[in-house]
Scaffold this motif. Structure first.
Motif, short mmCIF file in Angstrom:
data_model
loop_
_atom_site.label_atom_id
_atom_site.label_comp_id
_atom_site.label_asym_id
_atom_site.label_seq_id
_atom_site.Cartn_x
_atom_site.Cartn_y
_atom_site.Cartn_z
N TRP A 65 -26.08 -8.18 27.86
CA TRP A 65 -27.43 -8.19 28.41
C TRP A 65 -27.86 -6.76 28.75
O TRP A 65 -28.97 -6.34 28.47
N ASP A 66 -26.92 -5.98 29.35
CA ASP A 66 -27.22 -4.60 29.72
C ASP A 66 -27.42 -3.73 28.48
O ASP A 66 -28.31 -2.88 28.45
N ALA B 223 -21.08 -11.40 29.00
CA ALA B 223 -22.50 -11.73 28.88
C ALA B 223 -23.35 -10.67 29.58
O ALA B 223 -24.39 -10.25 29.06
N TYR B 224 -22.90 -10.22 30.76
CA TYR B 224 -23.67 -9.18 31.45
C TYR B 224 -23.66 -7.87 30.67
O TYR B 224 -24.68 -7.19 30.58
N LEU B 225 -22.50 -7.50 30.10
CA LEU B 225 -22.45 -6.26 29.32
C LEU B 225 -23.39 -6.33 28.12
O LEU B 225 -24.10 -5.36 27.83
N GLY C 260 -18.59 -14.35 31.70
CA GLY C 260 -19.72 -13.84 32.46
C GLY C 260 -19.83 -12.34 32.40
O GLY C 260 -20.93 -11.78 32.27
N PHE C 261 -18.70 -11.66 32.50
CA PHE C 261 -18.70 -10.20 32.42
C PHE C 261 -19.17 -9.73 31.05
O PHE C 261 -19.98 -8.81 30.94
N TYR D 281 -31.76 -4.89 29.28
CA TYR D 281 -32.17 -5.64 30.47
C TYR D 281 -31.12 -5.44 31.56
O TYR D 281 -30.23 -6.23 31.74
N SER D 282 -31.22 -4.34 32.31
CA SER D 282 -30.21 -4.04 33.31
C SER D 282 -30.63 -4.60 34.67
O SER D 282 -31.60 -4.14 35.28
N VAL D 283 -29.91 -5.58 35.15
CA VAL D 283 -30.19 -6.17 36.45
C VAL D 283 -29.94 -5.14 37.55
O VAL D 283 -30.75 -4.98 38.47
#
Length: 70
Positions: A53-54, A49-51, A46-47, A58-60
Motif C-alpha cells: 500500500w505504501d 499489505a501495508y508495505l 498485514g505487514f 498511499y502512506s497512512v
C-alpha cells in the motif's frame, strides 16, 4: 556413497503434531501454540499489505504526520 534408510509412507504421522498433541495448523482460540502460529501468519500478511500500500503511494503514516502538522 552414503545410503539412506527409507520407510513406507504408512509409517508417517497423518498430521503434523505440536507438543500439545493437536494438529499444528488447527485454528484454535486462546493461548495455544496454534494460535501463535496463526497470529504470526496474519501479522506477516498485514505487514506485507501495508508495505505494498505504501509503495503504491498511499502512506497512512505520512498522511497522519501531515494532519498533525509534522
Amino acid at each position: 556413497m552414503e545410503t539412506r534408510e527409507t520407510r513406507p509412507s504408512s509409517d508417517l504421522p497423518a498430521v503434523a503434531k505440536e507438543y500439545n498433541g493437536v494438529d499444528r495448523n488447527a485454528f484454535l482460540f486462546g493461548f495455544t501454540p496454534q494460535a501463535e502460529l496463526w497470529n504470526g501468519r496474519l501479522a506477516a500478511i498485514g505487514f506485507l499489505a501495508y508495505l505494498l500500500w505504501d509503495l503504491a503511494g498511499y502512506s497512512v503514516l505520512r498522511d497522519v504526520l501531515h494532519l498533525i502538522g509534522y
